[in-house]
Design a protein around this motif. Structure first.
Motif, PDB file in Angstrom:
ATOM      1  N   HIS A 221       0.808  -1.218   0.000  1.00 29.10           N
ATOM      2  CA  HIS A 221       0.000   0.000   0.000  1.00 29.10           C
ATOM      3  C   HIS A 221       0.844   1.273   0.000  1.00 29.10           C
ATOM      4  CE1 HIS A 221      -3.519   2.481   0.681  1.00 29.10           C
ATOM      5  NE2 HIS A 221      -2.835   3.103   1.628  1.00 29.10           N
ATOM      6  N   ASN A 222       1.879   1.306   0.808  1.00 28.65           N
ATOM      7  CA  ASN A 222       2.644   2.544   0.983  1.00 28.65           C
ATOM      8  C   ASN A 222       3.836   2.701   0.053  1.00 28.65           C
ATOM      9  OD1 ASN A 222       1.200   3.852   3.226  1.00 28.65           O
ATOM     10  ND2 ASN A 222       1.698   1.957   4.277  1.00 28.65           N
TER      11      ASN A 222
ATOM     12  N   CYS B 238      -3.035   4.233   7.888  1.00 27.43           N
ATOM     13  CA  CYS B 238      -3.857   4.085   6.675  1.00 27.43           C
ATOM     14  C   CYS B 238      -4.962   3.046   6.871  1.00 27.43           C
ATOM     15  CB  CYS B 238      -2.988   3.728   5.479  1.00 27.43           C
ATOM     16  SG  CYS B 238      -2.289   2.051   5.515  1.00 27.43           S
TER      17      CYS B 238
ATOM     18  N   GLN C 295      -4.836  -0.287   6.379  1.00 27.67           N
ATOM     19  CA  GLN C 295      -4.791  -1.496   5.560  1.00 27.67           C
ATOM     20  C   GLN C 295      -4.537  -2.743   6.403  1.00 27.67           C
ATOM     21  OE1 GLN C 295      -5.375  -1.658   2.048  1.00 27.67           O
ATOM     22  NE2 GLN C 295      -6.197   0.328   2.675  1.00 27.67           N
TER      23      GLN C 295
END
Length: 132
Positions: A23-24, A111, A113
């Motif tokens: 994700h990051n 975030c 996730q």
């Protein structure tokens, strides 16, 4: 989102680390995950989860004002960060670290996730109404 932990429920699968890196950083690289799963075996026999609790010590330490709070979450401005590492040293939860491929330290930005994919509820949203 306020990320909370129930380490007793952690199985050590590290799915959270995989999704964090994807994700990051758009990489399948758990070593870039902003959280760490540390196994303590054989004794005492459990997993420890290291993740930023958004205390703000890093921001207070940064002399370059590269770490700023936005809606209760501390973010690193990679343009302002010099990579000095003072914030890493100051972090009371030892949740920040440097990866050799990145100039700026890595830390959790909440975030969510990891919360979404943690099947066992070891990482969860403390703001949700669910009891863990």
């Amino acid at each position: 989102m306020k990320i909370a932990l129930n380490e007793a429920r952690c199985s050590g699968c590290r799915t959270c680390q995989v999704i964090c890196g994807l994700h990051n950083f758009a990489e399948n690289n758990p070593k870039k995950a902003a959280l760490k799963i540390i196994g303590h075996f054989p004794a005492p026999g459990h997993y420890e989860i290291k993740i930023c609790d958004q205390c703000g010590v890093c921001a207070a330490t940064c002399q370059f004002e590269a770490i700023n709070e936005i809606d209760g979450v501390y973010h690193i401005d990679k343009e302002k960060c010099t990579g000095c590492g003072e914030c890493i040293e100051a972090c009371p939860s030892q949740a920040m670290f440097r990866h050799p491929a990145e100039q700026a330290p890595i830390k959790c930005v909440a975030c969510g996730q990891c919360v979404e994919l943690c099947q066992r509820g070891a990482i969860y949203d403390a703001d949700s109404r669910e009891v863990h």
